[in-house]
Design a protein around this motif. Structure first.
Motif, PDB file in Angstrom:
ATOM      1  N   PRO A   1       0.806  -1.231   0.000  1.00 39.31           N
ATOM      2  CA  PRO A   1       0.000   0.000   0.000  1.00 39.31           C
ATOM      3  C   PRO A   1       0.834   1.274   0.000  1.00 39.31           C
ATOM      4  CG  PRO A   1      -0.706  -1.518   1.734  1.00 39.31           C
ATOM      5  CD  PRO A   1       0.603  -2.023   1.226  1.00 39.31           C
TER       6      PRO A   1
ATOM      7  N   ARG B   1      -5.790  -7.241   4.274  1.00 33.72           N
ATOM      8  CA  ARG B   1      -5.956  -5.910   3.693  1.00 33.72           C
ATOM      9  C   ARG B   1      -5.000  -4.918   4.372  1.00 33.72           C
ATOM     10  NH1 ARG B   1     -11.937  -5.873   6.250  1.00 33.72           N
ATOM     11  NH2 ARG B   1     -11.361  -5.659   8.446  1.00 33.72           N
TER      12      ARG B   1
ATOM     13  N   ARG C   1      -2.566   3.790   5.060  1.00 28.75           N
ATOM     14  CA  ARG C   1      -3.276   4.430   3.948  1.00 28.75           C
ATOM     15  C   ARG C   1      -2.616   4.046   2.629  1.00 28.75           C
ATOM     16  NH1 ARG C   1      -3.408   9.570   1.284  1.00 28.75           N
ATOM     17  NH2 ARG C   1      -1.540  10.236   2.432  1.00 28.75           N
ATOM     18  N   ALA C   2      -3.408   3.581   1.695  1.00 28.14           N
ATOM     19  CA  ALA C   2      -2.885   3.112   0.419  1.00 28.14           C
ATOM     20  C   ALA C   2      -2.577   4.300  -0.480  1.00 28.14           C
ATOM     21  CB  ALA C   2      -3.889   2.172  -0.248  1.00 28.14           C
TER      22      ALA C   2
ATOM     23  N   GLY D   1      -1.501   0.155  -8.115  1.00 32.14           N
ATOM     24  CA  GLY D   1      -1.471  -1.299  -8.238  1.00 32.14           C
ATOM     25  C   GLY D   1      -0.995  -1.758  -9.597  1.00 32.14           C
TER      26      GLY D   1
ATOM     27  N   TRP E   1      -9.976  -6.962  -0.904  1.00 31.06           N
ATOM     28  CA  TRP E   1      -9.624  -5.540  -0.899  1.00 31.06           C
ATOM     29  C   TRP E   1      -8.806  -5.182  -2.135  1.00 31.06           C
ATOM     30  CZ3 TRP E   1      -5.720  -2.133  -1.342  1.00 31.06           C
ATOM     31  CH2 TRP E   1      -5.971  -0.820  -0.939  1.00 31.06           C
ATOM     32  N   TYR E   2      -7.772  -5.943  -2.419  1.00 30.00           N
ATOM     33  CA  TYR E   2      -6.912  -5.611  -3.556  1.00 30.00           C
ATOM     34  C   TYR E   2      -7.639  -5.798  -4.883  1.00 30.00           C
ATOM     35  CZ  TYR E   2      -2.685  -4.822  -0.810  1.00 30.00           C
ATOM     36  OH  TYR E   2      -1.750  -4.289   0.052  1.00 30.00           O
TER      37      TYR E   2
ATOM     38  N   ALA F   1     -10.884  -5.269  -5.353  1.00 29.01           N
ATOM     39  CA  ALA F   1     -11.757  -4.110  -5.475  1.00 29.01           C
ATOM     40  C   ALA F   1     -10.979  -2.845  -5.805  1.00 29.01           C
ATOM     41  CB  ALA F   1     -12.547  -3.914  -4.184  1.00 29.01           C
ATOM     42  N   ALA F   2      -9.715  -2.789  -5.379  1.00 29.29           N
ATOM     43  CA  ALA F   2      -8.881  -1.611  -5.635  1.00 29.29           C
ATOM     44  C   ALA F   2      -8.269  -1.617  -7.033  1.00 29.29           C
ATOM     45  CB  ALA F   2      -7.778  -1.521  -4.586  1.00 29.29           C
TER      46      ALA F   2
ATOM     47  N   TRP G   1      -6.235  -4.078  -8.488  1.00 33.32           N
ATOM     48  CA  TRP G   1      -5.006  -4.829  -8.720  1.00 33.32           C
ATOM     49  C   TRP G   1      -5.331  -6.124  -9.465  1.00 33.32           C
ATOM     50  CZ3 TRP G   1      -0.183  -3.774  -5.780  1.00 33.32           C
ATOM     51  CH2 TRP G   1      -0.242  -2.576  -5.064  1.00 33.32           C
TER      52      TRP G   1
END
Length: 268
Positions: A101, A119, A123-124, A128, A159-160, A162-163, A165
Motif C-alpha cells: 500500500p 488488507r 493508507r494506500a 497497483g 480488498w486488492y 476491489a482496488a 489490482w
C-alpha cells in the motif's frame, strides 16, 4: 543470497519473507524452504533468478509486529530489475498490510502470498501495477491462537481486487498452515506467468466473525516432525504474545500469557 545459475534477459530476484520465528530463513540447508530440489533456491535458479531471503532487522523474529519500520527497511534494500516477491504467514502480512500500500515496486513485480495476506493497515498511496496471487488452504483456520489465515487472506484478496489490482487466488481443500510446499507453489506461479490473470478458485465459506490480523507463530515444519511439536508451538505462541505486550509501552505485561492475549494491542 543465492546467485542465479543462468543469465536472464534482465536481472531477476526472488525475495521471500518467512513466517514468525523465521524457521526456514534461519536454516538455508533445509528442504523446508530454501534447500533441496524443490526449494526456493532451486526454483529461482530454474528461471534464471537469484534468491534473497532476508530476516527482520534488529534480531526480530516477525515481520509484521513493527510493520511500518520493517516495510521501509525492506523497500530501500530491494534489488533492481525484475522482482518476484513472496511471503508466508507473517511475511505475507507484511507485504499486503504495509509494503504494497505504501511503496511503489518495479512495474511487473509478481507477488505470491501463502497462508495469509490481509488488507492494508496503512493508507494506500501506491498504484497497483503488480500481479498478486493468494494461496491459503481451506483448512488453514484458527489454530487456537485467535488468528485465522484463511479469513485474513480472503479479506486481503477482496480488498486488492476491489482496488483494481490484478489478483488470483487458490484455496486448496484440506491444506492447513503446516502443509505448504513453498518452492512448488512458486514454480507453479512462474510456470503460469502470463499477461492473463488466472480465474480465482471458488472461495470456501467462512464465518462472519473477523478476527484480529495477528499471525500465529511459525509452526515446526510438517515434513520434519519432532516430539511434542504441538506443545512447542503452543509455548512459542505464548512467547510471541509476551513480546507483543513488551513492544507496546501503553500495555503493561500481565503475569500470565492468557491475560496477555486479552490485553495486548494487537491481541494475540
Amino acid at each position: 543470497v543465492h546467485a542465479p545459475t543462468a543469465q536472464s534477459a534482465e536481472p531477476c530476484t526472488v525475495v521471500w519473507l518467512d513466517g514468525d520465528g523465521q524457521y526456514g530463513a534461519r536454516r538455508p540447508g533445509s528442504d523446508y524452504l530454501i534447500g533441496g530440489p524443490d526449494g526456493l533456491a532451486a526454483v529461482a535458479a530454474e528461471h534464471g533468478c537469484g534468491l534473497w531471503v532476508p530476516q527482520p532487522p534488529g534480531g526480530q523474529s516477525t515481520w509484521w509486529q513493527r510493520g511500518r519500520d520493517n516495510a521501509l527497511w525492506l523497500h530501500v534494500r530491494l534489488p533492481e530489475g525484475r522482482l518476484i516477491l513472496g511471503g508466508y504467514s507473517g511475511g505475507a502480512q507484511l507485504i499486503t498490510e504495509y509494503l504494497l500500500p505504501a511503496y511503489t515496486l518495479p512495474a511487473g513485480t509478481r507477488v505470491l502470498l501463502v497462508g495469509g495476506g490481509d488488507r492494508p493497515r496503512v493508507r494506500a498511496t501506491a498504484a497497483g501495477n503488480h500481479a498478486l496471487r493468494w494461496v491459503t488452504g481451506a483448512a488453514d483456520r484458527d489454530g487456537g491462537d485467535g488468528w485465522d489465515s484463511l479469513e485474513a487472506a480472503m479479506r486481503g484478496h477482496a480488498w486488492y481486487s476491489a482496488a483494481g489490482w490484478a489478483t488470483s487466488s487458490s484455496w486448496p481443500a484440506g491444506v492447513t498452515h503446516d502443509d505448504y510446499a513453498f518452492g512448488s507453489l512458486l514454480r507453479e506461479m512462474l510456470a503460469a506467468d502470463s499477461t492473463v490473470t488466472p480465474a480465482p478458485t471458488p472461495a470456501p465459506t467462512v464465518g462472519a466473525s473477523v478476527r484480529p490480523s495477528t499471525p500465529r507463530a511459525n509452526p515446526l515444519p510438517h515434513r520434519t516432525p519432532r516430539p511434542h511439536a504441538r506443545h512447542h508451538h503452543h509455548h512459542y505462541t505464548r512467547g510471541v504474545c509476551r513480546a507483543v505486550c513488551q513492544a507496546h509501552p501503553w500495555t503493561s505485561l500481565p503475569s500470565s500469557p492468557t491475560r496477555c492475549a486479552r490485553s495486548c494491542a494487537p491481541p494475540c
